[in-house]
Design a protein around this motif. Structure first.
Motif, PDB file in Angstrom:
ATOM      1  N   HIS A  40       0.854  -1.193   0.000  1.00 62.21           N
ATOM      2  CA  HIS A  40       0.000   0.000   0.000  1.00 62.21           C
ATOM      3  C   HIS A  40       0.888   1.241   0.000  1.00 62.21           C
ATOM      4  O   HIS A  40       1.723   1.423   0.886  1.00 62.21           O
ATOM      5  N   ASP A  42       0.936   5.294   0.050  1.00 65.67           N
ATOM      6  CA  ASP A  42       0.118   6.464   0.389  1.00 65.67           C
ATOM      7  C   ASP A  42       0.709   7.719  -0.236  1.00 65.67           C
ATOM      8  O   ASP A  42       1.762   8.201   0.182  1.00 65.67           O
ATOM      9  N   HIS A  73      -2.776   4.557  -3.063  1.00 66.50           N
ATOM     10  CA  HIS A  73      -3.878   5.313  -2.439  1.00 66.50           C
ATOM     11  C   HIS A  73      -3.577   6.797  -2.599  1.00 66.50           C
ATOM     12  O   HIS A  73      -2.697   7.328  -1.936  1.00 66.50           O
ATOM     13  N   MET A  75      -4.139  10.505  -2.023  1.00 64.35           N
ATOM     14  CA  MET A  75      -4.785  11.519  -1.176  1.00 64.35           C
ATOM     15  C   MET A  75      -4.362  12.866  -1.751  1.00 64.35           C
ATOM     16  O   MET A  75      -3.520  13.575  -1.193  1.00 64.35           O
ATOM     17  N   ASP A 182      -8.518   0.938   6.050  1.00 65.53           N
ATOM     18  CA  ASP A 182      -7.207   1.584   6.185  1.00 65.53           C
ATOM     19  C   ASP A 182      -7.222   2.567   7.352  1.00 65.53           C
ATOM     20  O   ASP A 182      -7.981   3.535   7.347  1.00 65.53           O
TER      21      ASP A 182
HETATM   22 ZN    ZN Z   1      -3.659   4.535   2.835  1.00 68.10          ZN
END
Ligand code: ZN
Ligand code: DX5
Length: 222
Positions: A40, A42, A73, A75, A182
């Motif tokens: 994963h 970020d 992921h 953001m 998460d």
């Molecule tokens: Zn995340």
């Protein structure tokens, strides 16, 4: 009530946010050897969330150190501007926040057209129902159990009920999307989130904060 014995199989996705960035290649190799199912990543832009991490270059560098799927992921604001470049960098899954875009369906289609699996994310205060119109297109849906931006936060308890609601929506709509959770996941709450319908568990500090990554992953899977 569900017991530990009839829980669905789950996938463990360690979040490299909690890894040592100065030796990222080694960290990725170690977590791969320790039995992780995906990695994963970020990505934070300092605008959508009050923190900055890394971009496409990190994803393409990590790609050289593992054959595991990379779960990116985002953001970031305006995800539509960057999804293609993350896929080109080696992302297998690209997920973005519903709060960060006006037209989720077109972003999902753009990710798919770029050749990756696509998914939508909701933050803790966003209603599960916003996913209604796009869950059928998603390969993954990610429910945040902390406010996005930082690792090492406490799990927000209402996330368990939200997971159940999301699982119901997914099953009723016939979607095959994997349900990912998460934020604040650790050995003490992973059974509860799995029982509520989570299929992919992201864990940052619960893995990278431990000396033995394999043991940490096995505790989450147990
Ligand atoms: Zn995340
Ligand atoms: C938070 C990130 C999470 C975070 C998880 O914005 O999306 O992936 O790194 O870290 P832990 O497991 O420590 O909460």
């Amino acid at each position: 009530m569900n017991t530990g014995n009839n829980l669905e199989k789950c996938l463990i996705a360690p979040s490299i946010l909690s890894a040592d960035f100065s030796v990222m290649g080694d960290e990725v190799k170690k977590i791969t050897d320790a039995g992780a199912d995906m990695i994963h990543c970020d990505v934070m832009d300092g605008v959508f969330v009050p923190n900055i991490t890394f971009g496409m270059k990190m994803v393409s560098d990590i790609r050289k150190h593992t054959s595991l799927p990379l779960d990116v992921h985002l953001m970031i604001v305006e995800p539509e501007k960057y999804v293609r470049r993350f896929v080109e960098a080696g992302a297998d899954y690209v997920t973005f926040h519903m709060e960060a875009c006006g037209d989720a369906v077109s972003v999902l289609n753009e990710i798919k057209a770029s050749g990756a699996k696509c998914g939508a994310v909701i933050s803790p205060d966003t209603s599960v129902s916003v996913l209604k119109n796009c869950i059928a297109l998603c390969d993954m849906v990610l429910l945040m159990s902390v406010y996005p931006g930082f690792g090492g936060q406490h799990f927000i308890e209402k996330s368990v009920d939200r997971l159940r609601e999301l699982r119901r929506l997914r099953d009723e709509s016939g979607s095959k999307a994997l349900i990912e959770i998460d934020g604040g996941i650790h050995a003490g709450n992973c059974a509860a989130v799995r029982e509520a319908g989570a299929q992919v568990l992201v864990a940052g500090s619960a893995v990278f904060g431990e000396k033995d990554y394999r043991a940490a992953i096995e505790r989450l899977r147990a």
